[in-house]
Design a protein around this motif. Structure first.
Motif, short mmCIF file in Angstrom:
data_model
loop_
_atom_site.label_atom_id
_atom_site.label_comp_id
_atom_site.label_asym_id
_atom_site.label_seq_id
_atom_site.Cartn_x
_atom_site.Cartn_y
_atom_site.Cartn_z
N ILE A 22 -5.97 5.93 7.21
CA ILE A 22 -5.88 6.88 6.10
C ILE A 22 -4.96 6.32 5.01
O ILE A 22 -5.24 6.40 3.81
N GLY A 23 -3.87 5.72 5.39
CA GLY A 23 -2.95 5.10 4.43
C GLY A 23 -3.60 3.97 3.66
O GLY A 23 -3.41 3.82 2.46
N ALA A 24 -4.40 3.17 4.35
CA ALA A 24 -5.08 2.06 3.69
C ALA A 24 -6.10 2.57 2.68
O ALA A 24 -6.21 2.04 1.57
N VAL A 25 -6.85 3.61 3.05
CA VAL A 25 -7.85 4.19 2.13
C VAL A 25 -7.14 4.80 0.92
O VAL A 25 -7.58 4.63 -0.23
N ALA A 26 -6.03 5.49 1.16
CA ALA A 26 -5.28 6.09 0.06
C ALA A 26 -4.74 5.01 -0.88
O ALA A 26 -4.77 5.15 -2.11
N LEU A 27 -4.23 3.93 -0.32
CA LEU A 27 -3.71 2.83 -1.11
C LEU A 27 -4.81 2.20 -1.97
O LEU A 27 -4.61 1.91 -3.16
N LEU A 28 -5.99 2.02 -1.39
CA LEU A 28 -7.11 1.47 -2.15
C LEU A 28 -7.53 2.42 -3.27
O LEU A 28 -7.84 1.99 -4.39
N ALA A 29 -7.54 3.72 -2.99
CA ALA A 29 -7.91 4.70 -4.01
C ALA A 29 -6.91 4.68 -5.17
O ALA A 29 -7.30 4.72 -6.34
N LEU A 30 -5.63 4.64 -4.84
CA LEU A 30 -4.61 4.58 -5.89
C LEU A 30 -4.71 3.30 -6.71
O LEU A 30 -4.57 3.31 -7.93
N ALA A 31 -4.93 2.19 -6.03
CA ALA A 31 -5.05 0.91 -6.73
C ALA A 31 -6.27 0.93 -7.66
O ALA A 31 -6.20 0.49 -8.81
N GLY A 32 -7.38 1.46 -7.17
CA GLY A 32 -8.60 1.53 -8.00
C GLY A 32 -8.41 2.46 -9.19
O GLY A 32 -8.82 2.16 -10.30
N GLY A 33 -7.75 3.59 -8.95
CA GLY A 33 -7.48 4.53 -10.04
C GLY A 33 -6.54 3.93 -11.07
O GLY A 33 -6.73 4.10 -12.28
N GLY A 34 -5.53 3.23 -10.61
CA GLY A 34 -4.60 2.57 -11.53
C GLY A 34 -5.28 1.51 -12.37
O GLY A 34 -5.05 1.39 -13.58
N TYR A 35 -6.15 0.75 -11.74
CA TYR A 35 -6.90 -0.28 -12.47
C TYR A 35 -7.80 0.37 -13.53
O TYR A 35 -7.85 -0.07 -14.67
#
Length: 160
Positions: A22-35
């Protein structure tokens, strides 16, 4: 028995791995949103830099409306035209206000020399509108040194 212990340990291992997943998915979502946000901001900044500063449109209604008579083959005709000038240049609007009598005289001459059959059609009205714009531009250019007026609108056009 060893088989039972192995099956009991598997759900516990799965439970420990879920927060990591869940942490990895959240991190990917945040990174994608930031990009995505940075790309959008960069595009917005680039669009602002590329777009020239657009001055606001300034309008000058020519009051009262123009009223002229003209003759066609059948009878005497009547034309009432309300005109509004548009410019992006405040100086041109000021010049147009100051030479209102000269502009009105030129437009009355133009409007009274029209043929009913021509201006009763849409193409004829558009042509008359273009001629009126050129007439106003000539008067303003003689005083300002540049045409200054960007558009002329017929806000009312009544013929009888």
């Amino acid at each position: 028995m060893a088989n039972e212990e192995q099956t009991a340990a598997e759900p516990a291992a799965r439970k420990r791995g879920r927060p990591l997943l869940i942490g990895a998915v959240a991190l990917l979502a945040l990174a994608g949103g930031g990009y995505a946000w940075q790309v959008r901001q960069a595009a917005h900044v680039a669009a602002k830099a590329a777009a020239p500063d657009v001055k606001p449109e300034l309008y000058l209604p020519m009051d009262p409306p123009f009223v002229v008579n003209f003759r066609d083959e059948e009878s005497l005709r009547y034309l009432q035209v309300a005109v509004t000038l548009m410019s992006h240049d405040p100086k041109a609007i000021e010049v147009a206000k100051s030479v209102d009598p000269a502009i009105r005289d030129a437009l009355v001459s133009l409007f009274s020399n029209q043929e009913y059959a021509v201006i009763s059609e849409d193409a004829g009205r558009r042509k008359l509108q273009g001629q009126a714009l050129e007439t106003v531009r000539k008067v303003v250019q003689a005083r300002l040194g540049r045409p200054g007026i960007d558009a002329l609108y017929f806000t009312s056009f009544v013929m009888q």
